[in-house]
Design an enzyme around this catalytic site. Structure first.
Site, PDB file in Angstrom:
ATOM      1  N   ARG A 180       5.300 -47.110  -1.452  1.00  0.00           N
ATOM      2  CA  ARG A 180       5.385 -47.672  -0.096  1.00  0.00           C
ATOM      3  C   ARG A 180       4.612 -46.822   0.920  1.00  0.00           C
ATOM      4  O   ARG A 180       4.728 -45.603   0.929  1.00  0.00           O
ATOM      5  CB  ARG A 180       6.874 -47.701   0.280  1.00  0.00           C
ATOM      6  CG  ARG A 180       7.228 -48.580   1.403  1.00  0.00           C
ATOM      7  CD  ARG A 180       8.609 -49.121   1.289  1.00  0.00           C
ATOM      8  NE  ARG A 180       9.682 -48.128   1.209  1.00  0.00           N
ATOM      9  CZ  ARG A 180      10.975 -48.480   1.195  1.00  0.00           C
ATOM     10  NH1 ARG A 180      11.311 -49.745   1.276  1.00  0.00           N
ATOM     11  NH2 ARG A 180      11.900 -47.560   1.109  1.00  0.00           N
ATOM     12  N   ARG A 235      19.349 -42.236  -3.022  1.00  0.00           N
ATOM     13  CA  ARG A 235      19.689 -43.464  -2.279  1.00  0.00           C
ATOM     14  C   ARG A 235      20.211 -44.531  -3.238  1.00  0.00           C
ATOM     15  O   ARG A 235      21.175 -45.231  -2.939  1.00  0.00           O
ATOM     16  CB  ARG A 235      18.471 -43.965  -1.495  1.00  0.00           C
ATOM     17  CG  ARG A 235      18.305 -43.204  -0.181  1.00  0.00           C
ATOM     18  CD  ARG A 235      16.874 -43.199   0.323  1.00  0.00           C
ATOM     19  NE  ARG A 235      16.290 -44.499   0.485  1.00  0.00           N
ATOM     20  CZ  ARG A 235      14.974 -44.738   0.440  1.00  0.00           C
ATOM     21  NH1 ARG A 235      14.133 -43.745   0.216  1.00  0.00           N
ATOM     22  NH2 ARG A 235      14.510 -45.933   0.638  1.00  0.00           N
TER      23      ARG A 235
HETATM   24  P1  ADP Z   1      16.486 -48.361   2.159  1.00  0.00           P
HETATM   25  O1  ADP Z   1      17.224 -49.661   2.094  1.00  0.00           O
HETATM   26  O2  ADP Z   1      15.094 -48.453   1.625  1.00  0.00           O
HETATM   27  O3  ADP Z   1      17.266 -47.204   1.573  1.00  0.00           O
HETATM   28  P2  ADP Z   1      16.584 -48.335   5.086  1.00  0.00           P
HETATM   29  O4  ADP Z   1      15.295 -48.349   5.814  1.00  0.00           O
HETATM   30  O5  ADP Z   1      17.423 -49.556   5.125  1.00  0.00           O
HETATM   31  O6  ADP Z   1      16.227 -47.871   3.617  1.00  0.00           O
HETATM   32  O7  ADP Z   1      17.483 -47.138   5.620  1.00  0.00           O
HETATM   33  C1  ADP Z   1      16.980 -45.814   5.723  1.00  0.00           C
HETATM   34  C2  ADP Z   1      18.133 -44.867   5.959  1.00  0.00           C
HETATM   35  O8  ADP Z   1      18.795 -45.202   7.197  1.00  0.00           O
HETATM   36  C3  ADP Z   1      19.238 -44.938   4.901  1.00  0.00           C
HETATM   37  O9  ADP Z   1      18.958 -44.137   3.759  1.00  0.00           O
HETATM   38  C4  ADP Z   1      20.423 -44.393   5.700  1.00  0.00           C
HETATM   39  O10 ADP Z   1      20.361 -43.000   5.845  1.00  0.00           O
HETATM   40  C5  ADP Z   1      20.201 -45.009   7.091  1.00  0.00           C
HETATM   41  N1  ADP Z   1      20.888 -46.317   7.229  1.00  0.00           N
HETATM   42  C6  ADP Z   1      20.294 -47.524   7.427  1.00  0.00           C
HETATM   43  N2  ADP Z   1      21.209 -48.498   7.538  1.00  0.00           N
HETATM   44  C7  ADP Z   1      22.419 -47.903   7.407  1.00  0.00           C
HETATM   45  C8  ADP Z   1      23.766 -48.380   7.428  1.00  0.00           C
HETATM   46  N3  ADP Z   1      24.055 -49.680   7.605  1.00  0.00           N
HETATM   47  N4  ADP Z   1      24.764 -47.470   7.271  1.00  0.00           N
HETATM   48  C9  ADP Z   1      24.499 -46.162   7.108  1.00  0.00           C
HETATM   49  N5  ADP Z   1      23.255 -45.637   7.068  1.00  0.00           N
HETATM   50  C10 ADP Z   1      22.218 -46.493   7.218  1.00  0.00           C
END
Ligand code: ADP
Length: 299
Positions: A180, A235
């Site tokens: 990515r 993750r």
């Molecule tokens: P991905 O789905 O690729 O792991 P995201 O861009 O959705 O990545 O999220 C990046 C980071 O933001 C997550 O690893 C987390 O640390 C934080 N994050 C995003 N959405 C949430 C959520 N709903 N609750 C807790 N942490 C979140």
């Protein structure tokens, strides 16, 4: 922490309700749920112009990191005329703003951990408030809810019409995350990975062509700090941790998925390949094929 959530919850719920209550409703998608249960291939009625941009679209995207939630949520958002709200983007915006939370967030995100519910609700409320002032209605949520607690609070705040659960095998997810890239100037996402995974462990063969940037972006590509192999694996581990918790309790599925499955709102979607293969199939499953043609013509 619990006290904070109690303090914050009514604020979140009322804001969400308020931001959704000003729009007029025709038939809501939830009214046509029985149709979805009868048919796998076509779960929604055809989209009409009066439905576009309306509160009838309160959708959620679920799926592991790297599965493509952002890609498909953003395309559907353009098609349906409702905002695409990605909590990961809100977190990254806050992180780069050098605001009071940014240092704390950087540490959490770069370790692949979840940000606290309080911070997420706060960022989401601010985003909804900004949208409300611009007259936005409906939404496609991406990356939220991510925990059972977030799911329950969202459920108290408003009715979710449809939950799309994107699925892809894990080896491909890791390759996709590592490939990515984002253009630091225009913000568009690309993927350099050329995926050719053979059939194994019951999974079919899958190929995905890279999504390469145009020449004006190629020298400006950056990688997300949390898209390193170590952090991606963490993750994924965290995403699946709740499944283990449920397996120990004797349940078979991930709690957030299960929550929506029990409500009859979950649509599982196995990605058959890259965007050219998956997008038309997704539109077909959503009964949006006609609009997809218009979208392609306009894109
Ligand atoms: P991905 O789905 O690729 O792991 P995201 O861009 O959705 O990545 O999220 C990046 C980071 O933001 C997550 O690893 C987390 O640390 C934080 N994050 C995003 N959405 C949430 C959520 N709903 N609750 C807790 N942490 C979140």
């Amino acid at each position: 922490m619990a006290a904070l959530i109690r303090l914050f919850k009514p604020q979140f719920s009322s804001l969400l309700r308020r931001s959704l209550s000003s729009t007029t409703t025709t038939a809501t998608v939830s009214e046509i749920q029985p149709q979805r249960q009868r048919s796998n291939s076509s779960i929604l009625p055809p989209l009409t112009d009066d439905l576009k941009g309306s509160k009838n679209f309160q959708w959620v995207f679920l799926g592991c990191p790297g599965v493509g939630k952002g890609t498909y949520a953003s395309r559907l958002s353009t098609l349906l005329g409702v905002p695409h709200i990605a909590t990961g983007d809100l977190v990254r915006e806050e992180l780069s703003s050098s605001g009071p939370l940014s240092h704390q967030l950087e540490e959490i995100v770069n370790q692949g951990k979840l940000v606290s519910d309080e911070i997420i609700f706060n960022l989401l409320s601010k985003r909804l408030e900004a949208g409300e002032s611009k007259g936005e209605s409906g939404f496609i949520l991406d990356g939220f809810p991510r925990t059972l607690r977030q799911t329950e609070i969202l459920d108290e705040a408003t009715e979710i019409d449809l939950v799309i659960n994107l699925k892809l095998r894990e080896d491909v997810l890791i390759e996709k995350c590592l490939g990515r890239r984002i253009c630091s100037e225009c913000g568009k996402s690309f993927n350099l990975a050329s995926i050719n995974a053979k059939a194994e462990n019951g999974y079919p063969e899958i190929t995905m062509a890279p999504l390469l940037p145009p020449s004006q972006c190629s020298s400006k590509l950056i990688t997300r700090a949390d898209d390193t192999e170590l952090v991606v694996r963490e993750r994924l581990r965290i995403y699946k941790k709740q499944m283990d918790l449920y397996l120990r309790l004797g349940e078979q599925s991930e709690p957030v998925e299960d929550y929506y499955r029990k409500q009859g709102k979950l649509m599982e979607f196995d990605l058959p390949g890259g965007i050219p293969e998956s997008w038309p199939k997704l539109l077909e499953a959503l009964n949006l094929d006609d609009y997809g043609d218009k979208w392609s013509a306009a894109a």
